[in-house]
Scaffold this motif. Structure first.
Motif, PDB file in Angstrom:
ATOM      1  N   CYS A 140      -3.919 -58.558  18.634  1.00 57.87           N
ATOM      2  CA  CYS A 140      -2.715 -58.747  18.178  1.00 57.87           C
ATOM      3  C   CYS A 140      -1.605 -59.028  19.319  1.00 57.87           C
ATOM      4  O   CYS A 140      -0.661 -59.106  19.041  1.00 57.87           O
TER       5      CYS A 140
ATOM      6  N   HIS B 296      -0.839 -57.542  22.039  1.00 54.97           N
ATOM      7  CA  HIS B 296       0.307 -56.378  22.377  1.00 54.97           C
ATOM      8  C   HIS B 296       0.049 -56.334  24.131  1.00 54.97           C
ATOM      9  O   HIS B 296       1.291 -56.211  24.613  1.00 54.97           O
TER      10      HIS B 296
ATOM     11  N   GLU C  86       1.116 -48.664  17.798  1.00 56.48           N
ATOM     12  CA  GLU C  86       1.947 -49.286  16.640  1.00 56.48           C
ATOM     13  C   GLU C  86       0.949 -49.829  15.497  1.00 56.48           C
ATOM     14  O   GLU C  86       1.509 -49.707  14.327  1.00 56.48           O
ATOM     15  N   GLU C  87      -0.361 -49.932  15.717  1.00 60.01           N
ATOM     16  CA  GLU C  87      -1.250 -50.212  14.541  1.00 60.01           C
ATOM     17  C   GLU C  87      -1.401 -49.225  13.713  1.00 60.01           C
ATOM     18  O   GLU C  87      -1.350 -47.879  14.145  1.00 60.01           O
TER      19      GLU C  87
ATOM     20  N   HIS D   5       6.797 -60.288  19.841  1.00 59.51           N
ATOM     21  CA  HIS D   5       5.412 -60.238  19.333  1.00 59.51           C
ATOM     22  C   HIS D   5       5.050 -61.699  19.317  1.00 59.51           C
ATOM     23  O   HIS D   5       5.842 -62.580  19.326  1.00 59.51           O
TER      24      HIS D   5
END
Ligand SMILES: [Zn+2]
Length: 436
Positions: A103, A105, A140-141, A182
């Motif tokens: 993702c 990060h 965050e996930e 992001h």
């Protein structure tokens, strides 16, 4: 000064790329990002600023005041997320945990630290009217139900998401404006996408279906098949989809966590983890009611029972169009294309940044520089300049635009913002959603 900021990040290009790659090669799961956190801490400490660590287990925060900060000067916090995502087939996944940085990060952390490098430069720091924090946030996930229980037993108050836990702990108490970034989360052709499109929020539940065990061949009529109840609920949920409104952006996800033990025994205990995503809290509640009726109806039909345990969700992201400071900052980046978020832009995914948007203004942008799908095994960084160097410059320049000249832009952002919750109201709200 803008040229100085850009030059500073250019000079440290290799160092930032190496740092991002190091974190990429060592992905860690939410609330367990010990190594990643130590890398961030080490980097911030070398900048000679005040650093706190162990925030919500793994969170790290470096803070400094600009040379022109007065008593009521704004405090802006640049956020980076520490965690990877469970994606065992990703080529860089940790073989033991299955976690990978699919993702992106790891890029966020390098962007945040690149901005920290530029803004702590003595000459640049001198011009800032305000306090700046660089906050690496855990988890965050989505944290699944089993892991939440473990974390709660280990003392985490809001084990559902890192940002909510840090809000609860007061880490955001002094922050007036948060900044996030992001990789692109919706299809965007341009290199940079300025602003925060609306994102779905979600509610999540652990649904236990209780039936009655019996020999599957000798006397199945004496059993109540919990798996059949769950299957029937799945079918009802499928048929209910025609009642979902397009504008609510509903997504329904269910996983069978426990589905029976022995093949020759009627399964009497099934556990389903369920997630309802939608654009608003009202829509989420409406669809959650339908899911509940599907399970209750199926249980009634077969003569079983269900038990629901509510889990903490994420709040939807409140749309925020590109702020003037962000737009001005983007104009200094030469050779990159960008566009702004428009009203009506929507992201079907969820992020705990949504929770923050209910308390404070969150200035956000997303960026290109990767190929493959988010959370997919093919996710890969393809262009370090687009994925890391330009975003780091944009982040630093935006903070500069906010805090230069008596922080006029930052004060405008703060004045215009209407929070949905106070911190206390938020904590109470989250508690009410997870009451047992
Ligand atoms: Zn992400």
């Amino acid at each position: 000064m803008e040229g100085k900021i850009i030059g500073c990040i250019d000079r440290h290009r290799r160092r930032l790329i190496d740092l991002a790659e190091d974190i990429y090669r060592h992905p860690e799961g939410g609330f367990y990002e010990w190594r990643t956190a130590s890398k961030v801490k080490e980097f911030l400490e070398k900048l000679g600023i005040q650093v706190r660590s162990g925030l919500g287990r793994t969170g790290v925060c470096g803070t400094f005041s600009g040379g022109r900060a007065d008593a009521d000067a704004p405090h802006v916090t640049v956020i980076g997320e520490l965690d990877g995502i469970l994606c065992p087939r990703h080529p860089m996944a940790d073989p033991k945990t299955g976690i990978s940085h699919a993702c992106g990060h790891h890029l966020q952390l390098a962007v945040m630290l690149g901005a920290a490098l530029a803004l702590t430069d003595p000459e640049i720091r001198e011009t800032l009217c305000g306090t700046v924090s660089f906050l690496a946030v855990p988890a965050e996930e989505y944290v699944d139900a089993r892991k939440r229980r473990r974390l709660e037993a280990e003392g985490v108050g809001f084990a559902g998401t890192g940002k909510s836990e840090l809000i609860r702990l007061g880490v955001f108490d002094d922050t007036d404006i948060a900044l996030t970034t992001h990789v692109h989360m919706v299809p965007v052709e341009e290199d940079l996408y300025l602003g925060n499109p609306a994102c779905n929020g979600f509610s999540s539940e652990l649904i236990t279906v209780e039936g009655r065990a019996a020999h599957a061949a000798v006397a199945p009529w004496e059993g109540v098949n919990a798996l059949s109840i769950a299957n029937s609920a799945y079918q009802m949920m499928g048929l209910m989809r025609e009642t979902f409104r397009e504008e609510d952006h509903v997504r329904l996800h269910t996983l069978i966590r426990e589905g029976g033990e022995a093949l020759n025994c009627v399964p009497d205990h099934v556990v389903v983890e369920s997630k309802v995503r939608a654009v608003s809290l009202d829509a989420i509640q409406d669809i959650r009611g339908k899911v509940t009726r599907a399970f209750e109806g199926a249980a009634y039909a077969f003569g079983g029972k269900i038990h629901r345990e509510r889990l903490q969700g994420y709040l939807p992201v409140r749309c925020r169009l590109a702020d003037p400071a962000l737009k001005k900052a983007a104009q200094h980046l030469k050779g990159y294309t960008y566009r702004e978020v428009s009203v009506g832009d929507h992201n079907n995914a969820c992020t705990d940044v949504g929770d923050l948007t209910h308390l404070m203004p969150v200035i956000n942008f997303t960026h290109a520089g990767f190929s493959g799908g988010l959370h997919g095994e093919d996710f890969a960084v393809t262009d370090q300049d687009k994925a890391l160097i330009a975003p780091a410059k944009l982040m630093a320049l935006t903070v500069y635009e906010l805090l230069k000249e008596h922080a006029v832009e930052a004060r405008n952002v703060m004045e215009d913002f209407k929070p949905v919750f106070t911190k206390e109201g938020y904590v109470e709200y989250v508690r009410s959603t997870i009451e047992k």
